[in-house]
Design an enzyme around this catalytic site. Structure first.
Site, PDB file in Angstrom:
ATOM      1  N   ASP A 118       0.989  -1.115  -0.013  1.00  0.00           N
ATOM      2  CA  ASP A 118       0.034   0.041   0.039  1.00  0.00           C
ATOM      3  C   ASP A 118       0.886   1.302   0.004  1.00  0.00           C
ATOM      4  OD1 ASP A 118      -2.065   1.573   0.151  1.00  0.00           O
ATOM      5  OD2 ASP A 118      -2.208   1.322   2.445  1.00  0.00           O
TER       6      ASP A 118
ATOM      7  N   GLU B 106       2.262   5.041  -4.236  1.00  0.00           N
ATOM      8  CA  GLU B 106       2.360   6.070  -4.999  1.00  0.00           C
ATOM      9  C   GLU B 106       3.668   6.660  -5.447  1.00  0.00           C
ATOM     10  OE1 GLU B 106       0.182   5.446  -2.737  1.00  0.00           O
ATOM     11  OE2 GLU B 106      -1.220   4.255  -4.338  1.00  0.00           O
TER      12      GLU B 106
ATOM     13  N   ASP C 215      -8.952   3.811  -1.976  1.00  0.00           N
ATOM     14  CA  ASP C 215      -9.876   4.250  -0.864  1.00  0.00           C
ATOM     15  C   ASP C 215     -11.343   4.965  -1.294  1.00  0.00           C
ATOM     16  OD1 ASP C 215      -7.977   3.585   0.964  1.00  0.00           O
ATOM     17  OD2 ASP C 215      -7.198   5.300   1.394  1.00  0.00           O
TER      18      ASP C 215
END
Ligand code: GLC
Length: 798
Positions: A405, A408, A483
């Site tokens: 996670d 990015e 999300d």
């Protein structure tokens, strides 16, 4: 830098006239008198690469996205020097390159236009950073449609939209919000029944504009790097998508359990809570295969550690869960806490593995653990080290999958939400700044994780899931859409995102079922599960801040609906596994949007809701509250309503009535749908017996079933079973022929066959040309049980 307009820029530069060319094997270089070189490479007859430089030479050719084993094939290349243009011909298309300005057009051999440059290649000097802002514009036509581009949360058809590719931690993203977590600079254009694709393989921040800024123009551009794109000729959309998927790579088969239902929340802890959750699944008999541990399992959010207060004996817990059929998946983020007592930090520091700022210091940023440094996953040595870190988790503790996670990469408390752009990266020996490495960082993290999990899970198969990804990430990892929010609009978005990801080469994807942020109503959760079981990755996840989000959190009715749909998914496991096999082998997307299914029907070009799950099941989610059914479009063909067995003919809009415990589901006539018995988890029944649901058709239809040991690598040695079932329906008779490929022997002996939609009464049965009695095949209500190895089953009646 955000480039808002590419067309008004007075500083734009263009290629001048071509003065010479050079042809070498599969490539032709064209040289202009202002130092532009255009290199056209014919990789396959329908796959052509265009590479431009304005410097007079090319920099090192390196791409993380391309699957090197797949990029070349046999091809024809013929070059002709005409009066005002050059012409390159392959066996499928020809390319025209204008001599006076280097503009390109691509045509079918009969002269039909597929794609032509508008301004074509142009660029702007970027004095601030060095290098060029590289730009391309193409002509687009009235009625042309556009698809692809990964996870965009916008209408499925991108006509009229502008999108941005810059991997971003976009908590609680909105419809149409840009940019999102993933970067897939690939689109499919469809005009006059003909499809083509463009893959702009450039990792800098990039944009695509589909007649948003100017009518009649499609353009794409990037903040740096090369104008380097692949043109893929269809003319079928399916050919474009599979060629793109071959080019950027396919995954290995995942272990079958990863196609089961998964339960997640931020966070399940301590151990007693985890066991309470898994116990409840078994008590309520809702099938479930995996339980996820979010960041709180760690000690102060330090990756590769455990909070021993919550989890005193992780190995014991993981093994207890495994006995009950649960596989444990744990989260691992890229940020490594700055803490000189912490072994991972110390090792990385010692080896100098963290990303650095341009002036030397390590890049520092806040994430869950507080201040962190970040490994440079674009360095092969760092990836190798990272892979080794999984030894304890996987080999010793027994964790079966890893969830990456925040890659990015996400950084908190800074307006850009990510690294400063001056951060340096190794980029596999092609040193560069974060401007170039940003979009690929998450993929390289997932790749390193995959190498590690694979090494230590061997001889079993690894499982990795990631939030950020660039084209090609599918070779290493599955993904989820980040999300989202517990709203009806997000259910619509999830449906579109999964179809889009599917035709963007990254089909093993799911949304957080029920929504991550906020709390779904019971009705919304039920509707989301009903769609989610038809997504390749099927996991409930929530932030846990607004209440409970387990299937039993919404009352009795939703428990029953969840059980019913999750059970259906488990019954359909062989069907799902077969579509996965077709994805892995042939690059065929697992979910097929209606336009993919029938591009000749213009009614499909703007459809968003209905899709084909695999090859033969049409799914249409209910996306509104209080629905007693919905209007939907049924594509070409005849379809059986799954709930009523009523046969309906397609190519029309219709109202389909459904109860709360249903959504419109249709089975293509002639389909043979394979099912397993319901299990609470994969492997509960050691050798589940196949049942075939046969939907009668007057005519022919092929269906396929893939099976193997459900895990491990024996399938690579041919130990799999790939069966083709050919149904031939005639007046008052049906033939089913079976053909098997592969050496895997299923342990079960018989196969159950259930015939649906027959318009006659069965009076006789023949197996391999021999008549058999009804008793010998346990014939009841059009169902029979026969030896699994039959070649031909013949059923007839009056
Ligand atoms: C991010 C992830 C989410 C996870 C949370 C805590 O928001 O997207 O899935 O639960 O971080 O780790």
């Amino acid at each position: 830098m955000i480039i808002n307009t590419i067309l008004e820029n007075k500083g734009d530069l263009f290629p001048s006239k071509i003065i010479s060319y050079k042809h070498e094997v599969d490539a032709v270089d064209f040289f202009t008198d202002n130092n532009v070189i255009l290199r056209v490479t014919v990789l396959r007859d329908s796959l052509i690469r265009f590479r431009f430089t304005a410097k007079g030479y090319f920099s090192n050719d390196f791409s993380y996205a391309i699957d090197k084993t797949q990029s070349h094939g046999y091809n024809v290349l013929e070059i002709q020097d005409k009066e005002d243009h050059y012409r390159i011909t392959t066996s499928k298309v020809y390319v025209v390159i204008q001599k006076h300005d280097c503009r390109v057009g691509i045509y079918e051999l009969d002269g039909t236009t597929i794609l032509e440059d508008e301004l074509g290649f142009h660029w702007e000097e970027c004095y601030e950073y060095g290098g060029n802002i590289v730009k391309m514009s193409k002509v687009s036509h009235e009625g042309e449609s556009f698809y692809g581009l990964g996870d965009k949360a916008t209408h499925f058809n991108l006509k009229g939209k502008r999108v941005e590719n810059w991997a971003t931690d976009q908590y609680a993203f909105q419809k149409d919000q840009e940019p999102l977590y993933k970067v897939v600079p690939f689109y499919v254009g469809l005009h006059n029944q003909k499809a083509y694709g463009i893959f702009f393989d450039n990792t800098f921040r990039s944009f695509f504009d589909f007649s948003h800024e100017r009518k009649g123009v499609t353009s794409f551009w990037a903040d740096g790097g090369e104008m380097n794109y692949y043109f893929i000729y269809g003319p079928k959309m399916s050919d474009v998508v599979t060629t793109y998927t071959h080019l950027t790579g396919k995954p290995e088969l995942p272990p079958l359990w990863t196609l089961g239902y998964q339960q997640c929340k931020w966070s399940y802890y301590p151990e007693s809570k985890v066991k309470e959750i898994t116990g409840k699944f078994r008590e309520l008999q809702i099938p479930c295969d995996a339980i996820y541990l979010d960041i709180d399992y760690m000690d102060g959010f330090r990756c590769f550690t455990w909070n021993k207060d919550y989890f005193p004996n992780p190995k014991q817990m993981v093994s207890d869960l495994a006995k009950d059929g649960f596989k444990t998946v744990v989260i691992i983020d890229p940020g490594i806490k700055i803490d000189k007592e912490y072994w991972v930090y110390k090792e990385a520091l010692e080896k100098d593995y963290f990303c650095k700022r341009a002036d030397g210091p390590y890049m520092k940023g806040k994430v869950w653990p507080g201040e962190c440094n970040f490994p440079d996953f674009t360095n092969p040595e760092v990836r190798e080290w990272w892979a080794g870190l999984f030894k304890e988790l996987v080999a010793e503790i027994g964790v079966k999958g890893v969830w990456n996670d925040m890659n990015e990469p996400a950084v908190m408390e800074v307006p850009t939400k990510t690294f400063p752009l001056d951060v340096r990266h190794n980029y596999d020996g092609n040193n560069c700044s974060h401007r170039k490495a940003h979009n690929i960082y998450g993929t390289q993290m997932a790749r390193a994780t995959y190498e590690g999990v694979k090494r230590f899970a061997y001889p079993k198969r690894p499982f990795v899931i990631t939030r950020s990804a660039y084209s090609g990430a599918q070779r290493y990892t599955s993904s989820w859409t980040g999300d989202n929010i517990a709203t009806w609009e997000h259910l619509w978005i999830a449906n579109i995102q999964m179809q889009r990801m599917s035709i963007s080469g990254m089909g093993f994807t799911g949304s957080d079922i029920g929504g991550f942020a906020e709390q779904p109503s019971a009705e919304l959760y039920a509707r989301w599960i009903q769609l989610g079981v038809f997504h390749p990755f099927c996991r409930t996840h929530s932030s846990g801040h607004h209440g409970e989000q387990e299937p039993w959190s919404f009352g009795e009715e939703v428990i029953n609906i969840t059980r019913k749909f999750v059970e259906l998914r488990y019954q359909l496991l062989p069907y799902l596994y077969t579509m996965f096999w077709q994805y892995v082998n042939d690059g065929v997307p697992m979910l097929k949007p209606l336009v993919y299914y029938d591009q000749t029907d213009i009614q499909t070009h703007y459809r968003t809701d209905e899709f084909i799950f695999g090859n033969q099941i049409l799914v249409c989610p209910i996306l509104e509250p209080n629905a007693q059914g919905r209007r939907m479009y049924l594509p070409e063909g005849n379809w059986y309503n799954y709930w009523t067995n009523e046969l309906v003919s397609g190519k029309k809009e219709l109202w389909v009535a459904t109860d709360f415990d249903q959504i419109p589901l249709f089975i293509k006539e002639g389909a043979i749908i394979p099912k397993y018995p319901i299990q609470q988890y994969v492997g509960q029944i050691e050798h589940p017996e196949l049942a075939l649901e046969v939907y009668y058709k007057l005519g022919k239809e092929k269906s396929y079933v893939y099976e193997d040991a459900q895990d491990g690598y024996d399938y690579n040695k041919g130990r799999y079973s790939y069966k083709t079932f050919t149904l031939t329906g005639k007046e008052k008779e049906v033939f089913i022929n079976q053909h098997k490929e592969g050496t895997y022997e299923n342990q079960y002996q018989t196969i159950k066959i259930c015939l649906k939609g027959l318009n006659f009464k069965i009076t006789g049965i023949e197996i391999d040309n021999e008549k058999v009695s009804f008793e010998s095949v346990n014939f009841v209500e059009n169902s029979l049980q026969i030896n699994k190895d039959f070649s031909e089953l013949h059923i007839f009646g009056e």
